[in-house]
Design a protein around this motif. Structure first.
Motif, PDB file in Angstrom:
ATOM      1  N   ARG A  46      20.311  19.553 -24.122  1.00 50.77           N
ATOM      2  CA  ARG A  46      20.996  19.586 -25.422  1.00 50.77           C
ATOM      3  C   ARG A  46      20.304  18.657 -26.412  1.00 50.77           C
ATOM      4  NH1 ARG A  46      27.205  19.348 -27.361  1.00 50.77           N
ATOM      5  NH2 ARG A  46      26.689  19.165 -29.547  1.00 50.77           N
ATOM      6  N   ILE A  47      19.902  17.478 -25.945  1.00 51.35           N
ATOM      7  CA  ILE A  47      19.261  16.509 -26.834  1.00 51.35           C
ATOM      8  C   ILE A  47      17.962  17.078 -27.404  1.00 51.35           C
ATOM      9  CG2 ILE A  47      18.138  14.250 -26.912  1.00 51.35           C
ATOM     10  CD1 ILE A  47      20.272  13.386 -24.769  1.00 51.35           C
ATOM     11  N   GLN A  48      17.258  17.883 -26.619  1.00 52.85           N
ATOM     12  CA  GLN A  48      16.013  18.497 -27.107  1.00 52.85           C
ATOM     13  C   GLN A  48      16.248  19.255 -28.404  1.00 52.85           C
ATOM     14  OE1 GLN A  48      14.945  20.688 -23.499  1.00 52.85           O
ATOM     15  NE2 GLN A  48      12.942  19.705 -23.595  1.00 52.85           N
ATOM     16  N   THR A  49      17.401  19.883 -28.523  1.00 49.40           N
ATOM     17  CA  THR A  49      17.690  20.663 -29.729  1.00 49.40           C
ATOM     18  C   THR A  49      18.016  19.775 -30.922  1.00 49.40           C
ATOM     19  OG1 THR A  49      20.071  20.875 -29.303  1.00 49.40           O
ATOM     20  CG2 THR A  49      18.610  22.536 -28.299  1.00 49.40           C
ATOM     21  N   LEU A  50      18.298  18.494 -30.669  1.00 46.79           N
ATOM     22  CA  LEU A  50      18.691  17.576 -31.739  1.00 46.79           C
ATOM     23  C   LEU A  50      17.530  16.752 -32.275  1.00 46.79           C
ATOM     24  CD1 LEU A  50      22.016  16.320 -30.120  1.00 46.79           C
ATOM     25  CD2 LEU A  50      21.719  18.123 -31.835  1.00 46.79           C
ATOM     26  N   ILE A  51      16.404  16.829 -31.607  1.00 44.23           N
ATOM     27  CA  ILE A  51      15.231  16.064 -32.046  1.00 44.23           C
ATOM     28  C   ILE A  51      14.509  16.870 -33.109  1.00 44.23           C
ATOM     29  CG2 ILE A  51      13.024  15.091 -31.291  1.00 44.23           C
ATOM     30  CD1 ILE A  51      14.418  14.455 -28.616  1.00 44.23           C
ATOM     31  N   SER A  52      14.412  16.283 -34.285  1.00 44.63           N
ATOM     32  CA  SER A  52      13.881  17.025 -35.439  1.00 44.63           C
ATOM     33  C   SER A  52      12.406  17.377 -35.309  1.00 44.63           C
ATOM     34  CB  SER A  52      14.126  16.241 -36.725  1.00 44.63           C
ATOM     35  OG  SER A  52      13.516  14.974 -36.639  1.00 44.63           O
ATOM     36  N   ASP A  53      11.630  16.556 -34.630  1.00 43.38           N
ATOM     37  CA  ASP A  53      10.205  16.821 -34.466  1.00 43.38           C
ATOM     38  C   ASP A  53       9.898  17.023 -32.986  1.00 43.38           C
ATOM     39  OD1 ASP A  53       7.475  17.008 -34.488  1.00 43.38           O
ATOM     40  OD2 ASP A  53       7.126  14.986 -35.275  1.00 43.38           O
ATOM     41  N   PRO A  54       9.843  18.280 -32.534  1.00 41.39           N
ATOM     42  CA  PRO A  54       9.629  18.549 -31.112  1.00 41.39           C
ATOM     43  C   PRO A  54       8.296  18.021 -30.581  1.00 41.39           C
ATOM     44  CG  PRO A  54      10.043  20.599 -32.320  1.00 41.39           C
ATOM     45  CD  PRO A  54      10.006  19.473 -33.307  1.00 41.39           C
ATOM     46  N   THR A  55       7.369  17.690 -31.466  1.00 41.03           N
ATOM     47  CA  THR A  55       6.093  17.149 -30.982  1.00 41.03           C
ATOM     48  C   THR A  55       6.260  15.735 -30.439  1.00 41.03           C
ATOM     49  OG1 THR A  55       5.473  16.283 -33.157  1.00 41.03           O
ATOM     50  CG2 THR A  55       4.777  18.548 -32.623  1.00 41.03           C
ATOM     51  N   GLN A  56       7.406  15.107 -30.700  1.00 39.29           N
ATOM     52  CA  GLN A  56       7.684  13.775 -30.164  1.00 39.29           C
ATOM     53  C   GLN A  56       8.057  13.816 -28.677  1.00 39.29           C
ATOM     54  OE1 GLN A  56      10.845  12.362 -32.697  1.00 39.29           O
ATOM     55  NE2 GLN A  56       9.413  11.405 -34.112  1.00 39.29           N
ATOM     56  N   LEU A  57       8.457  14.982 -28.203  1.00 38.23           N
ATOM     57  CA  LEU A  57       8.868  15.108 -26.802  1.00 38.23           C
ATOM     58  C   LEU A  57       7.657  15.016 -25.887  1.00 38.23           C
ATOM     59  CD1 LEU A  57      11.371  18.066 -27.154  1.00 38.23           C
ATOM     60  CD2 LEU A  57      11.928  15.658 -26.784  1.00 38.23           C
ATOM     61  N   PRO A  58       7.823  14.400 -24.713  1.00 41.04           N
ATOM     62  CA  PRO A  58       6.711  14.351 -23.761  1.00 41.04           C
ATOM     63  C   PRO A  58       6.287  15.773 -23.380  1.00 41.04           C
ATOM     64  CG  PRO A  58       8.519  12.947 -23.041  1.00 41.04           C
ATOM     65  CD  PRO A  58       9.008  13.726 -24.223  1.00 41.04           C
ATOM     66  N   ALA A  59       4.991  16.001 -23.245  1.00 41.80           N
ATOM     67  CA  ALA A  59       4.483  17.325 -22.886  1.00 41.80           C
ATOM     68  C   ALA A  59       4.804  17.674 -21.441  1.00 41.80           C
ATOM     69  CB  ALA A  59       2.981  17.386 -23.100  1.00 41.80           C
ATOM     70  N   ALA A  60       4.895  16.669 -20.598  1.00 41.64           N
ATOM     71  CA  ALA A  60       5.209  16.882 -19.189  1.00 41.64           C
ATOM     72  C   ALA A  60       6.309  15.904 -18.800  1.00 41.64           C
ATOM     73  CB  ALA A  60       3.966  16.630 -18.340  1.00 41.64           C
ATOM     74  N   PRO A  61       7.047  16.209 -17.727  1.00 39.44           N
ATOM     75  CA  PRO A  61       8.059  15.253 -17.294  1.00 39.44           C
ATOM     76  C   PRO A  61       7.406  13.900 -17.015  1.00 39.44           C
ATOM     77  CG  PRO A  61       8.262  17.317 -16.093  1.00 39.44           C
ATOM     78  CD  PRO A  61       6.983  17.378 -16.898  1.00 39.44           C
ATOM     79  N   PRO A  62       8.046  12.835 -17.468  1.00 38.15           N
ATOM     80  CA  PRO A  62       7.441  11.514 -17.280  1.00 38.15           C
ATOM     81  C   PRO A  62       7.484  11.058 -15.830  1.00 38.15           C
ATOM     82  CG  PRO A  62       9.610  11.322 -18.245  1.00 38.15           C
ATOM     83  CD  PRO A  62       9.305  12.785 -18.185  1.00 38.15           C
ATOM     84  N   ALA A  63       6.607  10.153 -15.496  1.00 37.98           N
ATOM     85  CA  ALA A  63       6.633   9.506 -14.189  1.00 37.98           C
ATOM     86  C   ALA A  63       7.386   8.196 -14.366  1.00 37.98           C
ATOM     87  CB  ALA A  63       5.210   9.239 -13.721  1.00 37.98           C
TER      88      ALA A  63
END
Length: 143
Positions: A46-63
């Motif tokens: 759900r939070i993914q949909t609330l982030i205005s700039d999707p490029t800020q999201l990690p490209a892969a799941p973090p370690a």
């Protein structure tokens, strides 16, 4: 970092912590830890949909760094309680940075995390913002 990006990263870490804790739990407690991990995964979605700039999201799941020494059920319960308590101020910050339904949802998440922490044996806090986020497993640099 935006409040929602911090919440996204915290939900990732919380899912990891709950899955890690489930290894030393059994029966009902294990099922509850895994259900909690799924709750955090759903929150992250759900939070993914609330982030205005999707490029800020990690490209892969973090370690993540180790969730700590987990050798007993008490260790697992303590990890979940600390993690849930650490999420309260993060969701409170997200609520403060939001309006309307998103704000209500963030408040509900903060309340749910606080109640869940107590159910797992954690203490309640009158001022959760005074807590530190050091209890949430940290991302490692090599993701």
């Amino acid at each position: 970092m935006t409040a929602w990006l911090a919440a996204f990263e915290a939900a990732n870490a919380a899912e990891f912590a709950c899955r890690s804790a489930s290894v030393v739990l059994d029966g009902r407690a294990r099922r509850q830890a895994l259900a909690r991990a799924a709750t955090h995964a759903a929150a992250r979605t759900r939070i993914q949909t609330l982030i205005s700039d999707p490029t800020q999201l990690p490209a892969a799941p973090p370690a993540y760094s180790s969730a700590g020494e987990l050798v007993s059920a008490a260790d697992g319960r303590a990890l979940i309680a600390r993690t849930e308590n650490a999420l309260v101020p993060i969701f409170a910050d997200a609520a403060a940075a939001s309006t309307g339904a998103d704000r209500s949802w963030a408040v509900d998440q903060a309340i749910d995390c606080a109640v869940t922490a107590v159910r797992w044996g954690g203490s309640s806090s009158a001022f959760p913002q005074a807590s530190t986020s050091e209890d949430v497993p940290a991302q490692t640099q090599d993701q």
